[in-house]
Design an enzyme around this catalytic site. Structure first.
Site, PDB file in Angstrom:
ATOM      1  N   ASP A  53      36.924  24.068 110.179  1.00  0.00           N
ATOM      2  CA  ASP A  53      37.022  22.710 109.717  1.00  0.00           C
ATOM      3  C   ASP A  53      37.317  22.043 110.814  1.00  0.00           C
ATOM      4  O   ASP A  53      36.584  20.668 111.028  1.00  0.00           O
ATOM      5  CB  ASP A  53      38.078  22.703 108.832  1.00  0.00           C
ATOM      6  N   ALA A  86      39.248  27.048 111.988  1.00  0.00           N
ATOM      7  CA  ALA A  86      38.667  26.620 113.135  1.00  0.00           C
ATOM      8  C   ALA A  86      37.473  25.970 112.779  1.00  0.00           C
ATOM      9  O   ALA A  86      37.059  25.044 113.327  1.00  0.00           O
ATOM     10  CB  ALA A  86      38.358  27.929 113.921  1.00  0.00           C
ATOM     11  N   GLY A 100      30.515  30.679 119.748  1.00  0.00           N
ATOM     12  CA  GLY A 100      30.325  29.044 119.990  1.00  0.00           C
ATOM     13  C   GLY A 100      29.313  28.567 119.060  1.00  0.00           C
ATOM     14  O   GLY A 100      29.430  29.055 117.715  1.00  0.00           O
ATOM     15  N   ASN A 133      33.166  22.506 119.632  1.00  0.00           N
ATOM     16  CA  ASN A 133      33.537  23.847 119.936  1.00  0.00           C
ATOM     17  C   ASN A 133      35.154  23.961 120.743  1.00  0.00           C
ATOM     18  O   ASN A 133      35.874  24.873 120.684  1.00  0.00           O
ATOM     19  CB  ASN A 133      32.868  24.509 121.364  1.00  0.00           C
TER      20      ASN A 133
HETATM   21  P1  ATP Z   1      36.800  29.324 109.127  1.00  0.00           P
HETATM   22  O1  ATP Z   1      36.136  29.248 107.663  1.00  0.00           O
HETATM   23  O2  ATP Z   1      37.819  30.439 109.051  1.00  0.00           O
HETATM   24  O3  ATP Z   1      37.559  28.205 109.279  1.00  0.00           O
HETATM   25  P2  ATP Z   1      34.185  29.315 110.133  1.00  0.00           P
HETATM   26  O4  ATP Z   1      33.655  30.600 109.825  1.00  0.00           O
HETATM   27  O5  ATP Z   1      33.785  28.203 109.127  1.00  0.00           O
HETATM   28  O6  ATP Z   1      35.760  29.489 110.147  1.00  0.00           O
HETATM   29  P3  ATP Z   1      33.796  29.999 112.911  1.00  0.00           P
HETATM   30  O7  ATP Z   1      32.216  30.400 113.306  1.00  0.00           O
HETATM   31  O8  ATP Z   1      34.636  31.245 112.728  1.00  0.00           O
HETATM   32  O9  ATP Z   1      33.773  29.073 111.472  1.00  0.00           O
HETATM   33  O10 ATP Z   1      34.429  28.949 113.898  1.00  0.00           O
HETATM   34  C1  ATP Z   1      33.882  27.746 113.971  1.00  0.00           C
HETATM   35  C2  ATP Z   1      33.982  27.261 115.388  1.00  0.00           C
HETATM   36  O11 ATP Z   1      35.531  27.301 115.648  1.00  0.00           O
HETATM   37  C3  ATP Z   1      33.230  28.278 116.371  1.00  0.00           C
HETATM   38  O12 ATP Z   1      31.825  27.757 116.339  1.00  0.00           O
HETATM   39  C4  ATP Z   1      33.865  27.934 117.794  1.00  0.00           C
HETATM   40  O13 ATP Z   1      33.568  26.782 118.308  1.00  0.00           O
HETATM   41  C5  ATP Z   1      35.495  28.100 117.349  1.00  0.00           C
HETATM   42  N1  ATP Z   1      35.828  29.659 117.274  1.00  0.00           N
HETATM   43  C6  ATP Z   1      36.036  30.185 116.190  1.00  0.00           C
HETATM   44  N2  ATP Z   1      36.598  31.380 116.346  1.00  0.00           N
HETATM   45  C7  ATP Z   1      36.638  31.281 118.140  1.00  0.00           C
HETATM   46  C8  ATP Z   1      37.394  32.245 118.772  1.00  0.00           C
HETATM   47  N3  ATP Z   1      37.761  33.481 118.676  1.00  0.00           N
HETATM   48  N4  ATP Z   1      37.429  31.678 120.198  1.00  0.00           N
HETATM   49  C9  ATP Z   1      36.855  30.480 120.423  1.00  0.00           C
HETATM   50  N5  ATP Z   1      36.496  29.694 119.526  1.00  0.00           N
HETATM   51  C10 ATP Z   1      36.403  30.082 118.328  1.00  0.00           C
END
Ligand code: ATP
Length: 325
Positions: free
Chosen positions: A267, A265, A240, A291
């Site tokens: 973005d 995710a 989260g 989320n």
């Molecule tokens: P990316 O650059 O790969 O798009 P990021 O590193 O900027 O991602 P993450 O923290 O991986 O961001 O994901 C952003 C949000 O997406 C998380 O805070 C969560 O809300 C949701 N999320 C990501 N992965 C999952 C997962 N496996 N299950 C549920 N929600 C997820």
């Protein structure tokens, strides 16, 4: 409603048709992607007016970028640069829900973004300006463009959002720390993973691993915001996210989903958060939407194609988008 303004590079995206190295996989899918247009499309699906500024080459992928992003309802202000090609990403599927991305963007049209590409009034009349840490590392002119846009936003009293989005392939760690620290230091609203935020915090060095940084999110956000004047959103993947505002930490758990592809995710999450921010929502309500957007994005392939509408978010939440407890 005034539009959200974002700018940056969007590239062609070639994805292998099945798991395996592109040295051998011979069928592929052609698409487009770039963090800022991913956010822009997500915002548009959520009903928020949004403008994207960027450069594309005078080529088929450039035309595709303009047509597809415009087709999603984004106000596209793309310069066609006849002296450079549209950049390219190759995505190799390495396993179920995992992929490796290779960039072919050095000297690309998108990296030649210049301050003059941002017309008078667009920054000044925006509801909010959203930048990522990718853009200032693309080229000197792209860095100048970010500086100019930040200065104009500040002068006009326009809220500035920055997703740190550190890409290690774009610059050595110490250069990225300095450039991204400068950009993030101007933001009213800042997004990043724990390691990205550690990287731009005062005195930050090479990114630490996620778990070490996550161990003390409280200390990290206070180092980034000693005056307590900004909003910091810490993306924590499947766990989260956490927001720091007015000296208070607010946590929200992620949703339990069957992950197909996590790329994008982050973005979608940012777009979900910004869509509430422009409407003055509470931190809790913004986090809940963000989320849900991030989780939905993980359940379908593509960097932005699966960006949800409000109705799709409602359906997801109604049909067992259980928060992880
Ligand atoms: P990316 O650059 O790969 O798009 P990021 O590193 O900027 O991602 P993450 O923290 O991986 O961001 O994901 C952003 C949000 O997406 C998380 O805070 C969560 O809300 C949701 N999320 C990501 N992965 C999952 C997962 N496996 N299950 C549920 N929600 C997820």
């Amino acid at each position: 409603d005034s539009p959200v303004l974002t700018l940056g590079e969007t590239m062609g995206l070639i994805t292998g048709g099945r798991i395996g190295s592109l040295a051998h996989v011979s069928d592929a899918h052609v698409g487009i992607g770039g963090s800022e247009t991913n956010v822009a499309v997500s915002l548009s699906r959520l009903g928020v007016p949004v403008t994207w500024i960027g450069r594309v080459g005078d080529d088929s992928l450039g035309r595709r970028i303009v047509r597809e992003v415009r087709g999603e309802g984004v106000d596209v202000r793309a310069q066609v640069d006849v002296d450079a090609a549209t950049g390219l990403m190759l995505k190799e599927l390495t396993g179920q829900g995992t992929a490796r991305v290779y960039y072919y963007r050095a000297g690309s049209a998108g990296s030649r973004l210049a301050a003059a590409d941002v017309p008078a009034g667009l920054v000044e009349n925006a509801a909010l300006v959203h930048l990522t840490g990718i853009t200032p590392l693309l080229s000197d002119s792209a860095r100048e463009t970010c500086r100019s846009v930040v200065g104009r936003a500040r002068a006009a009293g326009v809220r500035l959002s920055v997703d740190v989005n550190y890409r290690s392939t774009l610059a050595p760690a110490h250069v990225a720390a300095e450039v991204l620290g400068e950009l993030a230091g101007q933001a009213d609203l800042m997004f990043g993973s724990p390691d990205e935020l550690a990287h731009v915090a005062p005195g930050g060095t090479a990114p630490t691993d996620d778990r070490a940084a996550a161990a003390d999110i409280g200390a990290l956000v206070r180092a980034l915001d000693p005056g307590g004047t900004r909003e910091i959103v810490v993306k924590r993947g499947a766990d989260g996210a956490t927001v720091y505002r007015d000296g208070v930490l607010v946590d929200a758990p992620g949703h339990r989903v069957d992950v197909v592809d996590t790329v994008g995710a982050g973005d979608a999450f940012v777009a979900g958060y910004l869509s509430g921010d422009v409407h003055g929502w509470s931190v809790e309500k913004k986090l809940a939407r963000a989320n849900a957007c991030g989780a939905v994005m993980c359940t379908m392939p593509g960097d932005w194609e699966a960006a949800p509408t409000p109705a799709e978010l409602d359906a997801f939440l109604a049909s067992g988008g259980d928060p992880v407890q």
